[in-house]
Design an enzyme around this catalytic site. Structure first.
Site, PDB file in Angstrom:
ATOM      1  N   ASP A 211       0.815  -1.219   0.000  1.00 35.56           N
ATOM      2  CA  ASP A 211       0.000   0.000   0.000  1.00 35.56           C
ATOM      3  C   ASP A 211       0.846   1.265   0.000  1.00 35.56           C
ATOM      4  OD1 ASP A 211      -2.507   1.365   0.106  1.00 35.56           O
ATOM      5  OD2 ASP A 211      -2.271   1.661   2.262  1.00 35.56           O
ATOM      6  N   SER A 236      -6.550   5.250   0.026  1.00 37.76           N
ATOM      7  CA  SER A 236      -6.920   3.943  -0.541  1.00 37.76           C
ATOM      8  C   SER A 236      -8.410   3.698  -0.336  1.00 37.76           C
ATOM      9  CB  SER A 236      -6.128   2.820   0.138  1.00 37.76           C
ATOM     10  OG  SER A 236      -4.740   3.050   0.021  1.00 37.76           O
ATOM     11  N   GLN A 286      -5.489  -1.977  -6.767  1.00 38.47           N
ATOM     12  CA  GLN A 286      -6.045  -1.025  -5.811  1.00 38.47           C
ATOM     13  C   GLN A 286      -6.694   0.141  -6.547  1.00 38.47           C
ATOM     14  OE1 GLN A 286      -3.785   2.163  -3.296  1.00 38.47           O
ATOM     15  NE2 GLN A 286      -3.938   0.366  -1.969  1.00 38.47           N
TER      16      GLN A 286
END
Length: 295
Positions: A211, A236, A286
């Protein structure tokens, strides 16, 4: 006199969740941050730890799908509740909800499988320089202190990422502001220290790192520097990973990332994580909020 804990020790302590009831765990925060929320990779890694602790040792995570629902509060612990959705002969499925202040902040579904032989193929590893030839974060970031807001901000970023040796193949987005580039980026990474042999631990460390830089490719397409320089607001939204082959997070891994599209205040990015000998270990996708602040 004992040695002070390293940043990796601190991170491993955060991943060593406290069991407070059957299938309920508590995790600490404490990662230095430039924004008033818990780092999303930490929440995802802790949730995977919680799920993994409820399955037999012979089953290893092969995928996870998650949503970030609310910003995490870095001042209080996070409670993880695990639902044992299914236990089959080969697969086990778990659902995890992370809660703070009585509200869910994160939701994860993970599937675990007992190892078996099968058909096998993979994409080839893209070309990339040897990681030891690239500058470390401690060598690279001070060169851009002016862009990032000064030495104090650089020091905070280095502390926040101290558990991981992460090296950019090309200049990061904040170093090429105003110059749109191909929406693709690469980093090499490994933990700053050796890890135990527990396979779940290595999956969770890769989840943590996954991430950190994935939305960089979105920024590169538009010549934006990112959250570090304040020319976009980002967070995110969802995160999915597929674990294909065994790997060690304390050995060099190439994270190859690209963005096929951005629109509507959101950007999509995909990543592939390869071992240094060319095995495709992990696939990642993502979507995140990528907004330009209104002046």
């Amino acid at each position: 006199m004992s040695e002070p804990p390293t940043p990796l020790d601190d991170l491993l302590g955060q991943l060593d969740l406290e069991p407070i009831e059957q299938d309920i765990f508590r995790g600490t925060t404490g990662r230095p941050t430039l924004v008033p929320r818990v780092f999303g990779g930490q929440v995802a890694a802790q949730a995977l730890v919680a799920a993994g602790r409820t399955v037999p040792d012979d089953r290893v995570a092969h995928s996870l799908h998650s949503y970030f629902l609310r910003p995490g509060d870095p001042e209080v612990p996070i409670v993880y509740t695990v639902d044992r959705i299914r236990d089959g002969r080969s697969f086990a499925t778990r659902r995890v909800v992370a809660v703070q202040h009585g509200q869910p902040i994160f939701h994860l579904s993970a599937s675990f499988q007992t190892y078996e032989e099968g058909l096998e193929h993979q994409e080839p590893m893209p070309p990339a320089p040897d990681p030891v030839t690239l500058p470390t974060a401690a060598e690279m970031l001070p060169r851009h202190a002016g862009l990032l807001g000064g030495p104090d901000i650089v020091e905070l970023i280095l502390k926040a990422r101290g558990a991981v040796d992460l090296r950019y193949v090309d200049e990061p987005p904040f170093a090429s502001m105003g110059e749109p580039r191909e929406p693709r980026s690469q980093v090499w990474f490994r933990t700053n220290g050796k890890l135990a042999d527990d396979p779940l631990l290595h999956l969770c460390l890769a989840t943590y790192v996954s991430d950190m830089t994935l939305l960089d490719s979105v920024l590169l397409a538009h010549g934006r520097g990112g959250w570090a320089v304040g020319d976009v607001v980002g967070a995110s939204l969802d995160h999915a990973m597929w674990f294909h082959r065994p790997f060690r997070a304390d050995e060099w891994l190439l994270y190859d990332q690209e963005s096929p599209t951005s629109q509507g205040g959101r950007g999509l990015a995909r990543g592939r994580i390869f071992t240094q000998d060319g095995r495709l270990a992990v696939s990642v996708i993502q979507e995140g909020v990528v907004r330009v602040p209104r002046g």
